[in-house]
Design an enzyme around this catalytic site. Structure first.
Site, PDB file in Angstrom:
ATOM      1  N   GLU A 174      -6.575 -10.939  -0.532  1.00  0.00           N
ATOM      2  CA  GLU A 174      -7.492 -10.350   0.456  1.00  0.00           C
ATOM      3  C   GLU A 174      -8.916 -10.208  -0.086  1.00  0.00           C
ATOM      4  O   GLU A 174      -9.589  -9.211   0.131  1.00  0.00           O
ATOM      5  CB  GLU A 174      -6.947  -8.996   0.922  1.00  0.00           C
ATOM      6  CG  GLU A 174      -5.502  -9.069   1.377  1.00  0.00           C
ATOM      7  CD  GLU A 174      -4.965  -7.760   1.934  1.00  0.00           C
ATOM      8  OE1 GLU A 174      -5.772  -6.947   2.433  1.00  0.00           O
ATOM      9  OE2 GLU A 174      -3.737  -7.556   1.876  1.00  0.00           O
ATOM     10  N   GLU A 191       0.804  -1.229   0.000  1.00  0.00           N
ATOM     11  CA  GLU A 191       0.000   0.000   0.000  1.00  0.00           C
ATOM     12  C   GLU A 191       0.841   1.286   0.000  1.00  0.00           C
ATOM     13  O   GLU A 191       0.649   2.170   0.816  1.00  0.00           O
ATOM     14  CB  GLU A 191      -0.963  -0.023   1.183  1.00  0.00           C
ATOM     15  CG  GLU A 191      -1.896  -1.223   1.163  1.00  0.00           C
ATOM     16  CD  GLU A 191      -2.777  -1.328   2.403  1.00  0.00           C
ATOM     17  OE1 GLU A 191      -2.723  -0.429   3.256  1.00  0.00           O
ATOM     18  OE2 GLU A 191      -3.520  -2.322   2.516  1.00  0.00           O
TER      19      GLU A 191
END
Length: 386
Positions: free
Chosen positions: A277, A172
């Site tokens: 995820e 991220e």
């Protein structure tokens, strides 16, 4: 007559030695039946297409939820640790690593012949505060942060060298507008922190596959920003082997077409692509462009928790269709995808129940709170084996 007697005796001998045809036929019939029998679990149904993974939480790894682990062993052939391998858990105090749970996680994967994915080495969130401070509590400089990044990666990757096949090296680092996140790593090192992390991980285990992982990759600006970043790394000779597309999606976002464009864009970089995820929230969103920014938090309101006791049949049907549509897309691009990983085993232990609004009841995964497969599991098996 004597010769005829001998001939008859020999004939009886050979007839007596001949294998029982009925037993042989039955055995052959069983073999054919087994070979043609339709798989009843996800990992077998998807064999040869892509790995089917799931995330494990600490209680599961520590043995508190054996029923959930049976689901894992039955349906999945790849695992990732939800939290126990993040730096904040591994080394909450400087030079004081605790690998107890992480070791159990890796051992479980090895015991059950699973591909083990390491998550995550460098992330702006869940990094312990000491990582950026000296003994006096002052912010460290560029040189010291570089040393700490290298030391952490060498310690963790080195410990599991040859055992963990793939790693999320950096997590991220790109914002929705395509620019790099101004994290503490970035503020001290600029974009070089990404290069340092990948090069160090490669040195620690040259055979490991190294991934960049991020959420909301279907947003065009973010997708383009990630592609720019990776191309720059590749031009510098930085060892990066894959990119993870976090699949935290909703019932009406993102558009499948944009998700597909991202798969194609990342694969065009000559990288492995993984959907990481993956979950599908059925709850209303408190913001317009929901991603997976872990720091986001909103006040609880009853209207934002519409299914506290049971999911209506109509929503179940819609969930199944949404999930099936995604897996149709995954199968369409199976030549590009390495693995699909669910972010949790059952609805009850999904992070979606408490993010971005705490105390809600969500139904985002493939198995219900009693570990029973939802209808979508059978649908996916049918889809994969048709």
């Amino acid at each position: 007559m004597k010769n005829l007697f001998y001939l008859f005796t020999i004939l009886l001998f050979f007839l007596g030695c001949k294998p029982n045809r009925s037993e042989s036929d039955i055995a052959m019939s069983d073999t054919v039946t087994l070979e043609n029998e339709k798989p009843q679990n996800l990992k077998d149904a998807l064999k040869g297409k892509f790995l089917m993974g799931t995330a494990l939480n600490t209680r599961q790894i520590e043995g508190f939820n054996p029923a959930e682990m049976e689901v894992v062993k039955t349906h999945f052939n790849s695992i990732v640790a939800e939290n126990c391998m993040k730096s904040g858990r591994l080394v909450p105090r400087r030079d004081n690593y605790n690998f107890e749970t992480a070791d159990k996680f890796v051992q479980f994967g090895e015991d059950h012949n699973m591909v083990i994915h390491g998550h995550t080495l460098v992330w702006h969130s869940q990094t312990p505060r000491w990582f950026f401070k000296d003994d006096a509590g002052n912010e460290i400089d560029r040189e010291e942060l570089t040393k700490r990044i290298k030391s952490h990666i060498n310690t963790v990757v080195g410990r599991y060298k040859g055992r963990i096949k793939t790693w999320d090296v950096v997590n991220e680092a790109v914002l929705d507008d395509g620019s790099l996140r101004k994290s503490k790593f970035y503020n001290l090192l600029g974009e070089d922190f990404i290069k340092i992390a990948f090069e160090t991980a490669h040195e620690a285990d040259p055979n490991a596959e190294l991934y960049y992982n991020d959420y909301s990759t279907s947003i065009p600006e973010k997708r383009e920003g990630i592609v720019r970043m990776i191309k720059k790394l590749q031009a510098q000779g930085v060892p990066i082997h894959g990119v993870g597309m976090q699949g935290h999606v909703g019932m009406d976002y993102p558009e499948l077409e944009e998700f597909e464009k991202t798969i194609e864009a990342f694969a065009a970089l000559d990288l492995k692509v993984a959907v990481t995820e993956f979950d599908i929230t059925v709850l209303p969103s408190p913001w317009e462009n929901q991603g997976a920014e872990i720091s986001a938090n909103f006040e609880y309101k009853e209207e934002m928790n519409p299914y506290p006791d049971k999911l209506p049949d109509s929503v179940n049907v819609a969930f199944n269709k949404r999930c099936l549509d995604f897996f149709k897309l995954f199968l369409k691009h199976q030549d590009k995808l390495d693995k699909i990983t669910m972010w949790g085993v059952n609805d009850g232990n999904s992070w979606r129940n408490n993010w971005p609004i705490g105390g809600r009841t969500d139904y985002p995964l493939l198995f219900d709170r009693q570990n029973k497969p939802k209808p979508i599991v059978g649908n996916l098996v049918d889809l994969a084996t048709q």
